[in-house]
Design a protein around this motif. Structure first.
Motif: not given
Lengths: 109, 114
Positions: A32, A34, A46, A49, A51, A90, A94-97, A99, B35, B42-43, B45, B97-98, B103
């Protein structure tokens, strides 16, 4: 391992020229993706994205799974598009971004 | 109206002196993130809270800790800052989350180490 690569640190174009900011990713699952943007003296926000398949401020991005790319495009750049652009992936597990390092777009009059 | 507020914008501390960075939100979001962004990088986490549940990234140094005393506030504590910890620290929130939960970022705190 997941990784986002933005090969260009700086992209400089003239107003009215087409723009393509490149983004390639590495991810074993279903990604996914962005695009985030940071205008001068503003916070990261943002932009769009994949989707949503939306066009925001004239920008579009298409996910190409074969080429593992998510390039950001705009047919006619405007001076107000000058900003730092970050591509992000994403991790659905683990649902983290994650970059990329960002590309600075400079649109000159 | 600022919805994710980071204080201070600039923080200077001495090598080895503990420092705390602050983040607050008016969005009532469940998730808060920290972050680290070093120059031209890059940023990255560091950790995030889902409500009161703390989630640390595997490669976040032990020197970095976080607290979330309530929904609105989240703190980043650096116990013994080293020169390599000089960076921009970004706080972000999301409702849940998702991928359909964007964000929202604060302006960041730029930390310098003397």
């Amino acid at each position: 391992a997941q990784r986002v690569t933005q090969p260009e640190k700086l992209l400089s174009v003239f107003k009215g020229a087409p723009v393509e900011l490149k983004c390639n990713y590495s991810y074993s699952g279903s990604p996914e993706l962005f695009w985030y943007v940071q205008y001068s003296r503003q916070r990261l926000q943002l932009l769009l994205r994949h989707i949503s398949r939306e066009s925001i401020k004239g920008f579009t991005a298409d996910l190409n799974k074969g080429e593992t790319s998510f390039h950001l495009k705009k047919p006619f750049a405007q001076e107000e598009d000058s900003a730092m652009y970050y591509c992000a992936l994403m991790n659905t597990g683990f649902q983290k971004l994650v970059f990329g390092t960002g590309t600075r777009l400079l649109v000159s009059p | 109206d600022a919805m994710v507020i980071q204080n201070p914008r600039y923080q200077v501390t001495q090598f080895g002196k503990p420092v705390t960075l602050s983040c607050s939100q008016t969005l009532n979001h469940n998730v808060m993130y920290w972050y680290q962004q070093k120059s031209s990088q890059a940023p990255k986490l560091l950790f995030h809270y889902y409500d009161k549940d703390f989630n640390n990234e595997a490669d976040t140094p032990d020197n970095f800790q976080s607290r979330r005393p309530n929904t609105s506030f989240c703190f980043l504590d650096i116990r013994s800052p080293g020169l390599g910890d000089a960076a921009m620290y970004l706080c972000a929130t999301s409702r849940d989350q998702g991928s359909n939960q964007p964000q929202h970022f604060g302006d960041g705190t730029r930390l310098s180490i003397l």
